[in-house]
Design an enzyme around this catalytic site. Structure first.
Site, PDB file in Angstrom:
ATOM      1  N   GLU A  82       0.826  -1.215   0.000  1.00  0.00           N
ATOM      2  CA  GLU A  82       0.000   0.000   0.000  1.00  0.00           C
ATOM      3  C   GLU A  82       0.854   1.255   0.000  1.00  0.00           C
ATOM      4  O   GLU A  82       1.693   1.469   0.904  1.00  0.00           O
ATOM      5  CB  GLU A  82      -0.930  -0.005   1.235  1.00  0.00           C
ATOM      6  CG  GLU A  82      -1.900   1.169   1.219  1.00  0.00           C
ATOM      7  CD  GLU A  82      -2.969   1.094   2.321  1.00  0.00           C
ATOM      8  OE1 GLU A  82      -3.272  -0.009   2.804  1.00  0.00           O
ATOM      9  OE2 GLU A  82      -3.487   2.157   2.668  1.00  0.00           O
ATOM     10  N   LYS A 260      -7.677  -0.755  11.330  1.00  0.00           N
ATOM     11  CA  LYS A 260      -7.020  -1.149  10.073  1.00  0.00           C
ATOM     12  C   LYS A 260      -5.821  -0.241   9.826  1.00  0.00           C
ATOM     13  O   LYS A 260      -4.766  -0.692   9.381  1.00  0.00           O
ATOM     14  CB  LYS A 260      -8.026  -1.073   8.914  1.00  0.00           C
ATOM     15  CG  LYS A 260      -7.543  -1.698   7.614  1.00  0.00           C
ATOM     16  CD  LYS A 260      -6.757  -0.756   6.727  1.00  0.00           C
ATOM     17  CE  LYS A 260      -6.391  -1.425   5.404  1.00  0.00           C
ATOM     18  NZ  LYS A 260      -5.532  -0.545   4.560  1.00  0.00           N
ATOM     19  N   ASP A 276       4.077 -14.093  11.424  1.00  0.00           N
ATOM     20  CA  ASP A 276       2.746 -14.523  11.001  1.00  0.00           C
ATOM     21  C   ASP A 276       1.762 -13.354  11.150  1.00  0.00           C
ATOM     22  O   ASP A 276       1.322 -13.038  12.254  1.00  0.00           O
ATOM     23  CB  ASP A 276       2.350 -15.721  11.896  1.00  0.00           C
ATOM     24  CG  ASP A 276       0.998 -16.320  11.541  1.00  0.00           C
ATOM     25  OD1 ASP A 276       0.188 -15.634  10.889  1.00  0.00           O
ATOM     26  OD2 ASP A 276       0.768 -17.480  11.933  1.00  0.00           O
ATOM     27  N   HIS A 375      -2.770  10.550  -1.477  1.00  0.00           N
ATOM     28  CA  HIS A 375      -2.878   9.363  -2.325  1.00  0.00           C
ATOM     29  C   HIS A 375      -2.747   9.747  -3.788  1.00  0.00           C
ATOM     30  O   HIS A 375      -2.095   9.069  -4.563  1.00  0.00           O
ATOM     31  CB  HIS A 375      -4.238   8.681  -2.120  1.00  0.00           C
ATOM     32  CG  HIS A 375      -4.253   7.764  -0.943  1.00  0.00           C
ATOM     33  ND1 HIS A 375      -5.352   7.072  -0.539  1.00  0.00           N
ATOM     34  CD2 HIS A 375      -3.269   7.413  -0.092  1.00  0.00           C
ATOM     35  CE1 HIS A 375      -5.062   6.342   0.515  1.00  0.00           C
ATOM     36  NE2 HIS A 375      -3.803   6.536   0.811  1.00  0.00           N
TER      37      HIS A 375
HETATM   38  C1  MEV Z   1      -6.048   3.289   4.895  1.00  0.00           C
HETATM   39  O1  MEV Z   1      -5.290   2.162   4.554  1.00  0.00           O
HETATM   40  C2  MEV Z   1      -6.056   3.495   6.404  1.00  0.00           C
HETATM   41  C3  MEV Z   1      -6.994   4.603   6.915  1.00  0.00           C
HETATM   42  O2  MEV Z   1      -8.309   4.370   6.433  1.00  0.00           O
HETATM   43  C4  MEV Z   1      -6.961   4.508   8.430  1.00  0.00           C
HETATM   44  C5  MEV Z   1      -8.001   5.347   9.120  1.00  0.00           C
HETATM   45  O3  MEV Z   1      -9.053   5.640   8.533  1.00  0.00           O
HETATM   46  O4  MEV Z   1      -7.757   5.701  10.306  1.00  0.00           O
HETATM   47  C6  MEV Z   1      -6.560   5.953   6.434  1.00  0.00           C
END
Ligand code: MEV
Length: 425
Positions: A82, A260, A276, A375
């Site tokens: 990413e 995430k 892992d 991005h």
């Molecule tokens: C993207 O990979 C991760 C984010 O969505 C994390 C978040 O929203 O805190 C930017």
């Protein structure tokens, strides 16, 4: 310890220059970083690691800069597909750096295996019968891995739980083991299988599952840092980041994305070091369920007395330095050389610091300009390279695409040919 993890123009260097800079700052020889070269992990090696192998799957490995962890300058290897993740981790670490960086701690490398007894007629009494034999069962488990005790690890406890479930009440025996620098799955699974017959005999009933739990809540790593309000963009940004955090704390839909973001950093270091990723991810998400049963934020954000952001992260991080891909994969060996960690616990603590840096950096962007601008400029860079722009032309093509706000291959081509025409004229 690296001389410094602050290498300001690191991103503008060539790959070879970055390798040389990492070697120079850490003092390790550039040869130890050869594990990252595209051909260090040939199919012939991969074939012994998995089944039905038909090739290898490569990913970029980068180095996050700016980290200070427990007063130690550290460069962090990260493997991720990413874009923006490594830049964001470095950015988070830069903002933490102003007030001393990250402070970490951990419980130690304690893993647990579960043995499930089914068909137990008297579960409450079975629990006590097993506890009466606690030492004998622990000794039997310890016999499976005498080496572990030699290096300071070994069986630490035996816990028995009674869990009513759909098809009966199960007696669950938890074997608690200090696995030192191993991830520990093999060690505890072997022990669990070895003691299950004795447990079934003592408890009554039949031993069914004998496997570690990925809810590794006795193997926690913790990181905290104070992020300078001015570096974050001022006091209003801190307040909005607190709103963003409060939402993650209260709402599982936001918590999943918030966590995430943390795992973007965590899994990248876990993967780079040959560990892992699924074990760590399972542990993290199981830990994200709070005392009220709500899936919530893994991190906490508060405003300190000086108006700065005080952030923490605590989660299970079952990773090892020995065994598995960590030992076999040359890139993992190079990654560990960069990270300069002496123990699995130290690696776990570094990983949580990265998760926290990643989280704060993402939250700052979300609470201000939003993620798309960053991005898009990375996307523009990829497009520029894809249409054949040279190192000098890439920034010009990127600037053109950003100005137009159209991120398409044909526009990148057109901008590049304009640049080239202009250069000839
Ligand atoms: C993207 O990979 C991760 C984010 O969505 C994390 C978040 O929203 O805190 C930017």
């Amino acid at each position: 310890m690296a001389h410094t993890s602050r290498i300001p123009s690191f991103r503008n260097l060539t790959v070879q220059e970055r390798i040389d800079a990492v070697a120079a700052e850490t003092g390790i020889s550039p040869e130890r970083l050869e594990g990252f070269s595209g051909d260090a992990f040939p199919v012939a090696k991969a074939e012994h690691m998995s089944e039905n192998v038909v090739g290898v799957f490569s990913l970029p490995v980068g180095v996050a800069t700016n980290f200070i962890v427990n007063n130690r300058e550290v460069l962090v290897p990260m493997a991720t597909e990413e874009a923006s993740v490594i830049a964001a981790a470095s950015n988070g670490a830069r903002m933490a750096r102003e007030l001393g960086g990250f402070t970490t701690s951990s419980t130690g490398p304690i893993m647990q295996a579960q043995i499930q007894l089914v068909d137990v007629r008297d579960p409450a009494a079975a629990r006590l019968r097993i506890l009466e034999q606690r030492q004998r069962i622990m000794d039997l488990a310890a016999l499976q891995d005498p080496k572990l005790a030699e290096v300071g690890g070994g069986v630490r406890d035996l816990i028995v739980r009674v869990v009513p479930a759909r098809y009966g009440t199960y007696v669950l025996v938890h074997l608690v083991v200090d696995v030192r620098d191993a991830m520990g799955a093999n060690a505890v699974n072997t022990m669990a299988e070895a003691i299950s017959a004795t447990i079934a005999e003592v408890g009554g009933g039949r031993a069914l599952l004998r496997i570690l739990t990925n809810k590794a809540d006795l193997r926690l790593a913790r990181a905290r840092a104070t992020f300078d309000a001015a570096a974050l963009g001022g006091s209003a940004v801190v307040d909005d980041m607190l709103h963003a955090y409060a939402l993650a704390e209260a709402d599982p839909y936001r918590a999943a994305t918030h966590n995430k973001g943390i795992m973007n950093g965590v899994s990248a270091v876990v993967l780079a070091t040959g560990n892992d990723t699924r074990a760590v991810e399972a542990g993290a998400h199981s830990h994200a369920v709070n005392a009220a049963g709500l899936y919530s934020s893994l991190s906490t954000f508060e405003k300190d007395g000086n108006g700065n952001l005080s952030a923490t992260l605590e989660m299970p991080v079952p990773v090892g330095l020995v065994g598995g891909a960590t030992k076999v994969h040359p890139a993992a060996q190079s990654a560990l050389a960069i990270a300069e960690v002496a123990t699995a616990s130290e690696l776990a603590e570094l990983i949580v610091a990265v998760g926290l840096a990643q989280n704060v950096a993402a939250m700052r962007v979300l609470a201000t300009e939003g993620v798309q601008r960053g991005h898009m400029s990375l996307h523009a860079k990829t497009l520029a390279a894809a249409v054949g722009a040279s190192a000098e032309e890439v920034p010009q093509v990127v600037a053109g695409l950003i100005e137009e706000r159209v991120f398409r291959h044909d526009r990148a081509e057109a901008i590049l040919s304009d640049i080239r025409r202009g250069a000839k004229a």
